[in-house]
Design a protein around this motif. Structure first.
Motif, PDB file in Angstrom:
ATOM      1  N   LEU A  64       3.656  -5.381  -0.735  1.00 18.57           N
ATOM      2  CA  LEU A  64       2.647  -3.938  -1.384  1.00 18.57           C
ATOM      3  C   LEU A  64       1.464  -2.986  -0.669  1.00 18.57           C
ATOM      4  CD1 LEU A  64       1.862  -7.373  -4.398  1.00 18.57           C
ATOM      5  CD2 LEU A  64       3.493  -4.841  -4.843  1.00 18.57           C
ATOM      6  N   SER A  65       1.687  -2.077  -1.092  1.00 19.61           N
ATOM      7  CA  SER A  65       0.739  -1.490  -0.426  1.00 19.61           C
ATOM      8  C   SER A  65      -0.271  -0.947  -1.279  1.00 19.61           C
ATOM      9  CB  SER A  65       1.120   0.074  -0.045  1.00 19.61           C
ATOM     10  OG  SER A  65       1.835   0.587  -1.119  1.00 19.61           O
ATOM     11  N   ASP A  66      -1.857  -0.394  -1.066  1.00 22.98           N
ATOM     12  CA  ASP A  66      -3.016  -0.215  -1.548  1.00 22.98           C
ATOM     13  C   ASP A  66      -3.479  -1.145  -1.964  1.00 22.98           C
ATOM     14  OD1 ASP A  66      -2.850   2.750  -0.485  1.00 22.98           O
ATOM     15  OD2 ASP A  66      -1.169   2.951  -1.712  1.00 22.98           O
ATOM     16  N   ILE A  67      -3.428  -2.190  -2.149  1.00 25.88           N
ATOM     17  CA  ILE A  67      -3.934  -3.837  -2.787  1.00 25.88           C
ATOM     18  C   ILE A  67      -5.100  -3.604  -3.058  1.00 25.88           C
ATOM     19  CG2 ILE A  67      -1.867  -5.244  -2.041  1.00 25.88           C
ATOM     20  CD1 ILE A  67      -3.757  -6.784  -0.031  1.00 25.88           C
ATOM     21  N   GLY A  76       0.296 -10.445  -4.131  1.00 31.05           N
ATOM     22  CA  GLY A  76       1.222 -10.799  -4.693  1.00 31.05           C
ATOM     23  C   GLY A  76       1.796  -9.988  -5.275  1.00 31.05           C
ATOM     24  N   GLY A  77       3.697  -9.837  -5.465  1.00 29.74           N
ATOM     25  CA  GLY A  77       4.066  -9.035  -6.007  1.00 29.74           C
ATOM     26  C   GLY A  77       5.491  -9.652  -6.372  1.00 29.74           C
ATOM     27  N   TYR A  78       5.938  -9.204  -7.683  1.00 29.53           N
ATOM     28  CA  TYR A  78       7.809  -9.729  -7.492  1.00 29.53           C
ATOM     29  C   TYR A  78       8.403  -9.501  -8.700  1.00 29.53           C
ATOM     30  CZ  TYR A  78       4.977 -13.794  -5.923  1.00 29.53           C
ATOM     31  OH  TYR A  78       3.831 -14.871  -5.463  1.00 29.53           O
ATOM     32  N   ARG A  79      10.044  -9.289  -8.441  1.00 33.45           N
ATOM     33  CA  ARG A  79      10.200  -8.019  -9.289  1.00 33.45           C
ATOM     34  C   ARG A  79      11.194  -9.382 -10.033  1.00 33.45           C
ATOM     35  NH1 ARG A  79      13.263  -4.901  -6.161  1.00 33.45           N
ATOM     36  NH2 ARG A  79      12.034  -3.625  -5.804  1.00 33.45           N
TER      37      ARG A  79
END
Length: 201
Positions: A64-67, A76-79
């Motif tokens: 992730l950018s610009d969090i 955090g992030g998930y797809r």
């Protein structure tokens, strides 16, 4: 002499026992770890119906950018995908509540609609803001189906602030923090949709 032989026999049995235990533990450790990952995964992903995705989202975290967002920070992030196609994005968001940080897991479908919100960590006052950690959570469920633009920016607020949402009883600050973090996440999704979904712009 018999005592020495008995002692040696006991020592050999102990060594064999330790060896067998070690081998069993080593051979079953990967299976146990895999089962624990499944349990942890279901605990985090229970906002998603199991038949809607076929990958392991938590094993492929997103970069992730610009969090640093307006009212929260993404941690955090998930797809989630099905047959290689993106179906949802899960964003871990941290915001400041009344008594300390609140960490939320926010699930958004590929069209930018909110699927659900779950509290992962919080230190709010028990029986007041602490209710944000209840699961299932009827207050958080009220946000399902919303998006960055539905309601409008002004609607993303408590009713007492001329917005559209009720608050958790006796927990105005906690409620505001959660609403702002959820709206932040939806706005972030819209602004970074292509990267989050792994598709062309």
């Amino acid at each position: 002499m018999k005592r020495i032989a008995a002692g040696i026999t006991l020592l050999l049995l102990a060594i064999v026992g330790i060896g067998v235990t070690y081998v069993v533990q080593r051979s079953s450790a990967p299976y146990i770890a895999a089962e624990q990952r499944v349990i942890d995964s279901r605990k985090l992903l229970d906002m998603l119906a199991t038949d809607t995705y076929d990958n392991q989202p938590l094993e492929q975290p997103l970069t992730l950018s610009d969090i640093a967002l307006s009212h929260s920070t993404l941690v955090g992030g998930y797809r989630a995908t099905r047959a290689g196609q993106p179906v949802a994005v899960l964003l871990r968001s941290q915001t400041q509540g009344y008594a300390g940080p609140i960490e939320l897991l926010i699930a958004i479908d590929a069209n930018g609609k909110l699927l659900g919100v779950k509290t992962l960590k919080q230190t709010e006052t028990p029986a007041l803001g602490g209710h944000i950690a209840d699961w299932p959570n009827s207050w958080l469920a009220a946000f399902s189906g919303k998006s960055n633009t539905e309601p409008t920016d002004n609607g993303w607020a408590l009713k007492k602030d001329q917005g559209q949402f009720d608050q958790i009883a006796g927990a105005t600050i906690t409620s505001r923090a959660a609403i702002n973090a959820i709206h932040d996440a939806l706005r972030y999704f819209d602004e970074h949709r292509a990267a989050l979904l792994g598709v062309g712009p």
